[in-house]
Enzyme design. Structure first.
Site, PDB file in Angstrom:
ATOM      1  CG  ASP A  17      -2.236  -0.495   1.032  1.00  0.00           C
ATOM      2  OD1 ASP A  17      -2.589  -0.687  -0.136  1.00  0.00           O
ATOM      3  OD2 ASP A  17      -2.953  -0.712   2.013  1.00  0.00           O
TER       4      ASP A  17
HETATM    5  C1  GLC Z   1      -0.274   2.700   5.779  1.00  0.00           C
HETATM    6  C2  GLC Z   1       0.558   1.558   6.307  1.00  0.00           C
HETATM    7  C3  GLC Z   1       0.381   0.315   5.517  1.00  0.00           C
HETATM    8  C4  GLC Z   1      -1.078   0.043   5.389  1.00  0.00           C
HETATM    9  C5  GLC Z   1      -1.833   1.256   4.886  1.00  0.00           C
HETATM   10  C6  GLC Z   1      -3.308   0.933   4.808  1.00  0.00           C
HETATM   11  O1  GLC Z   1       0.120   3.018   4.506  1.00  0.00           O
HETATM   12  O2  GLC Z   1       1.910   1.881   6.314  1.00  0.00           O
HETATM   13  O3  GLC Z   1       1.039  -0.759   6.121  1.00  0.00           O
HETATM   14  O4  GLC Z   1      -1.265  -1.002   4.499  1.00  0.00           O
HETATM   15  O5  GLC Z   1      -1.607   2.326   5.696  1.00  0.00           O
HETATM   16  O6  GLC Z   1      -4.152   1.917   5.151  1.00  0.00           O
HETATM   17  C1  GLC Z   2      -0.940  -3.548   5.742  1.00  0.00           C
HETATM   18  C2  GLC Z   2      -2.258  -3.591   5.028  1.00  0.00           C
HETATM   19  C3  GLC Z   2      -2.219  -4.520   3.858  1.00  0.00           C
HETATM   20  C4  GLC Z   2      -1.038  -4.227   2.992  1.00  0.00           C
HETATM   21  C5  GLC Z   2       0.248  -4.197   3.790  1.00  0.00           C
HETATM   22  C6  GLC Z   2       1.433  -3.783   2.977  1.00  0.00           C
HETATM   23  O1  GLC Z   2      -0.722  -4.744   6.398  1.00  0.00           O
HETATM   24  O2  GLC Z   2      -3.300  -4.006   5.877  1.00  0.00           O
HETATM   25  O3  GLC Z   2      -3.397  -4.413   3.116  1.00  0.00           O
HETATM   26  O4  GLC Z   2      -0.987  -5.201   2.016  1.00  0.00           O
HETATM   27  O5  GLC Z   2       0.111  -3.306   4.865  1.00  0.00           O
HETATM   28  O6  GLC Z   2       1.406  -2.440   2.667  1.00  0.00           O
END
Ligand code: GLC
Ligand code: GLC
Length: 813
Positions: A483
């Site tokens: 993400d």
């Molecule tokens: C932030 C976090 C990431 C997560 C995302 C989702 O970017 O660093 O881990 O997946 O939020 O909202």
């Molecule tokens: C967080 C989010 C997931 C994402 C991950 C890597 O765990 O929940 O959706 O894939 O971060 O960014």
């Protein structure tokens, strides 16, 4: 250093000091009513939705970190103490917290008085039961006073912590005997209330926080407790709480028990009141009647334990590796249940007011859950698919209570579509229930658009086919699984969400990760189509998969590893050509587990590069070298200091992908080494470094570039639970549900010795499996013997409808 130990026969982790490095929590509740409970009795409760229907208040960002919970104050003479040590923090003569499957038990002693507090949420009722038993361990008579304490939340947790101009006027309660009813907003639009009661006449009560605590005091030194007498306060507005006073006398050796219940109750709209503004208490009376005696509590706890016994009997292993067995048989599966229930909503790191159910998160959680309760997995699949758009894309998140897609975040996360294929395939391989493909499922929850679920899978598949970039690789959109790799975002201002800023699509930025996913789940889609007789669609899908495979090997290969992506300028991300972020973990794991480059040699090269460039003593970091400055064209990933989160942290979710990949090329020792490094039971001994609970996975462990290398954060709610379970059960132990039966093809390390056994309940059958490995190979099935008959050239035990027992011997070699 350890702060407790595993008690495997009881399926408990026993914490022996309240002073753990961080709060070590447990989850109570199975389907609707849930509580979080820490090893010092902190935490809160909610019904179905942690944001909208929160029963008790909890302050994130508090000092100390974990203050607020179900607290029991014991006042004997001038000494005041709590069975969970917090909040008064009086030194205890002994303390123990046992976190078990859906219950927690605290046993503490002070001055010869033992308090044993059991907390659980019964299987089929919407309440948390707290049974507290006192035993006088001395030879003198004892008299002491017990005060209970919870603080009510005004239901909507977000509003509760922001809208004081309104909320300080709305609080309302009723008190009848030993029962406190919290009915804020019940007069108008709510038809639910909370109830907090104890099964004995009380010597006093309070419902006003200010009366109970006193001005300028906190939960550490409540005035009422100091005075030894409740004020019998009825709050009006301000801060509603529930507190009971019970005066107790105990003869030497005597035990007395009290049962407290915190419950959620609803009334039909036209039966809310028995008199103007007087709650109809019928549902509360019925609920409380069920938990009046110790026998009732014992029976409810026994039912809960029996339920877990049954769930955990679906997959078990017995090997020479005690820690492996413990994780597989107990804790990993337990965490899979919790992540399935909570998605990413409520933990000690997720405040319950932010993300609801994630599309990709929930699909992946299901991979580790589907064997436990397939019927619930089926319902979840329908809910998730109902948030898909007609073009195959999907809302990235949806709200559990309404099941509606969350418009704030919208769509555009281009890995989402294929995760739907992954979880439907897993469900059908587990159950054989292809009727799910005929279920009529709407798009964007608009029933008039409903089509069979199979059509949703086709749209998922075609979304990728129809959204490719210049290298014929999938367009990334807002982001893929990672993400924080936001290639179309270009955000320059603080406060803009990396997730939603910028266009949701871009015509250039591509993801090699989604390409790997497409190969893996595109094949599964093709297999499904073939299985139900749609050969043309299967053939079409396979030719698309093969084109993607070629595109990866052509433009997704960097010489020694797979490229991660192409950015919006068409520049490589995760390549030797880059200054920072030259190699990423995700495409190495996922492309290889999908089978890309296995025959032509790229797979092995990529995994060797992972070992050389990304490995560390605590696990594989996400990328190297870390980003040391903000790259506007890459987004959030470069916003984290080196070594944290997606910027070169050990992101536990993707470590199992590499472990799975290692088994695909047959390296059992290396696969297991990767598994072990992040596996909680194996790192219990370094709890002072790791800091989070040693019985569950955390989302992230700080990487080698970080200041606190080895320190974990964000425990419990992470796709790591499902993926490590898939890794260990399907890739390492090698038990894979297929469309035609159970395949058994382990890929194991030397530690596993020459023999181990497993049981797997699959469809109607129990499979008793013995794996023999006298030649100590890492992979390979020389013989498969089913009920005494040898099958050749296969690892699949054919599924026979109605057959209830299979005795299987797998001879490796
Ligand atoms: C932030 C976090 C990431 C997560 C995302 C989702 O970017 O660093 O881990 O997946 O939020 O909202
Ligand atoms: C967080 C989010 C997931 C994402 C991950 C890597 O765990 O929940 O959706 O894939 O971060 O960014």
């Amino acid at each position: 250093m350890k702060f407790g130990f595993f008690d495997d026969p009881n399926r408990e982790y026993v914490i022996t000091t309240p002073k753990t490095p961080l709060p070590w929590i447990n989850y109570l509740g199975s389907t609707a009513f849930f509580s979080l409970i820490s090893n010092t009795c902190g935490g809160y409760s909610f019904y179905k939705d942690a944001k909208l229907l929160r029963l008790t208040r909890y302050r994130y960002n508090n000092i100390p970190n974990d203050e607020g919970g179900r607290y029991y104050y014991i006042k004997e003479g001038d000494t005041v103490w709590n069975p969970g040590w917090m909040p008064v923090k009086t030194d205890l003569d002994s303390y123990e917290c046992r976190h078990g499957m859906g219950y927690s038990r605290f046993t503490s002693v002070k001055n010869g008085l033992e308090a044993s507090l059991l907390a659980f949420v019964p299987l089929n009722d919407n309440c948390e039961v707290n049974q507290i038993k006192f035993t006088n361990k001395t030879s003198e008579k004892k008299s002491f006073t017990l005060f209970s304490y919870i603080e009510f939340c005004l239901w909507n947790a977000m509003d509760d912590m922001t809208n004081y101009q309104r909320n300080l006027n709305t609080g309302e309660v009723e008190v009848i005997g030993s029962t406190i009813y919290h009915k804020t907003e019940y007069r108008e639009r709510r038809n639910h209330f909370a109830v907090y009661s104890v099964n004995t006449p009380v010597d006093g009560f309070d419902t006003s926080r200010d009366e109970f605590l006193g001005a300028y005091r906190g939960v550490t030194d409540p005035q009422v407790v100091e005075e030894g007498k409740s004020h019998d306060s009825i709050t009006s507005g301000w801060y509603p709480i529930g507190s009971h006073q019970i005066n107790v006398e105990l003869e030497p050796g005597e035990t007395k028990s009290f049962i407290f219940v915190l419950g959620y109750c609803e009334n039909p709209k036209d039966e809310k009141f028995t008199a103007p503004n007087v709650i109809n208490k019928k549902p509360a009376d019925e609920l409380l009647a069920k938990y009046q005696t110790d026998e009732q509590v014992d029976a409810a706890l026994a039912a809960l334990k029996a339920n877990w016994e049954d769930l955990l009997s679906k997959f078990t292993v017995k090997s020479d590796e005690e820690k492996l067995d413990r994780m597989v048989n107990i804790w990993n599966q337990y965490q899979c249940m919790v992540t399935f229930n909570m998605s990413r909503s409520a933990s000690y790191y997720e405040s319950g007011i932010g993300r609801g159910m994630g599309f990709r998160d929930s699909c992946q959680d299901l991979l580790g859950f589907v064997h436990l309760i397939p019927e619930r997995a089926r319902e979840r699949i329908i809910d998730i698919a109902s948030t898909q758009f007609p073009d195959g894309s999907a809302y990235h998140q949806y709200q559990p209570l309404t099941r509606k897609g969350n418009a704030d975040i919208g769509s555009g996360f281009n890995d989402d579509p294929m995760w739907l294929v992954a979880c439907v395939s897993a469900y059908i391989r587990e159950t054989g229930d292809t009727t799910i493909l005929d279920e009529m499922v709407p798009f964007d929850n608009d029933e008039s658009t409903a089509v069979p679920l199979l059509e949703h899978l086709k749209r998922s598949f075609d979304y990728i086919v129809n959204h490719k970039g210049p290298h014929k690789l999938p367009l990334i959109g807002r982001a893929d699984w990672n993400d924080c790799l936001n290639l179309n975002c270009f955000s320059e201002q603080p406060g803009e969400s990396f997730q939603t800023f910028g266009p949701s699509e871009g015509p250039v930025a591509e993801s090699v990760f989604i390409a790997g996913m497409f190969v893996k789940y595109g094949k599964e889609y093709a297999d499904l189509c073939e299985f139900i007789g749609k050969q043309d669609e299967a053939d079409r899908a396979r030719s698309e998969v093969s084109a993607m495979n070629d595109a990866i090997l052509k433009d997704g290969w960097d010489g020694d590893w797979f490229v991660r992506a192409y950015d919006a300028y068409g520049h490589k991300v995760g390549s030797k050509e880059c200054e920072e972020g030259q190699i990423y973990i995700e495409p190495q794991g996922f492309c290889v587990l999908a089978g890309v480059g296995v025959e032509s040699g790229e797979a092995k090269k990529a995994l060797d590069s992972v070992k050389e460039k990304l490995d560390s003593k605590y696990g594989i970091v996400l990328l190297q070298p870390p980003y040391t400055k903000y790259h506007v064209e890459l987004g959030e990933i470069s916003s984290y200091p080196p070594g944290y989160k997606e910027n070169a942290g050990i992101f536990c979710h993707n470590n199992p992908w590499v472990s799975c990949a290692e088994t695909v090329i047959g390296r059992g020792n290396r696969a297991f080494e990767i598994y072990r490094k992040t596996c909680p039971a194996y790192i219990e001994d370094i709890s002072e470094i790791h800091c989070t609970e040693p019985y569950v996975y955390s989302q992230m462990i700080a990487g080698k570039d970080a200041h606190f290398f080895g320190q974990a954060k964000n425990s419990w709610l992470t796709g790591t639970a499902a993926w490590t379970f898939v890794n260990v059960s399907q890739y390492i132990l090698g038990v894979v549900p297929t469309l035609k039966g159970l395949s058994i093809d382990p890929c194991i390390p030397a530690e596993m010795g020459t023999k181990f056994t497993m049981t797997r309940k699959y469809r109607e059958g129990v499979y008793n499996i013995t794996v023999e490995n006298d030649n100590k190979v890492e992979k390979g099935v020389a013989k498969l013997i089913v009920d005494g008959k040898e099958l050749t050239g296969t690892t699949v035990v054919p599924y026979e409808k109605g057959k209830t027992e299979y005795n299987v011997t797998v001879v490796m070699g």
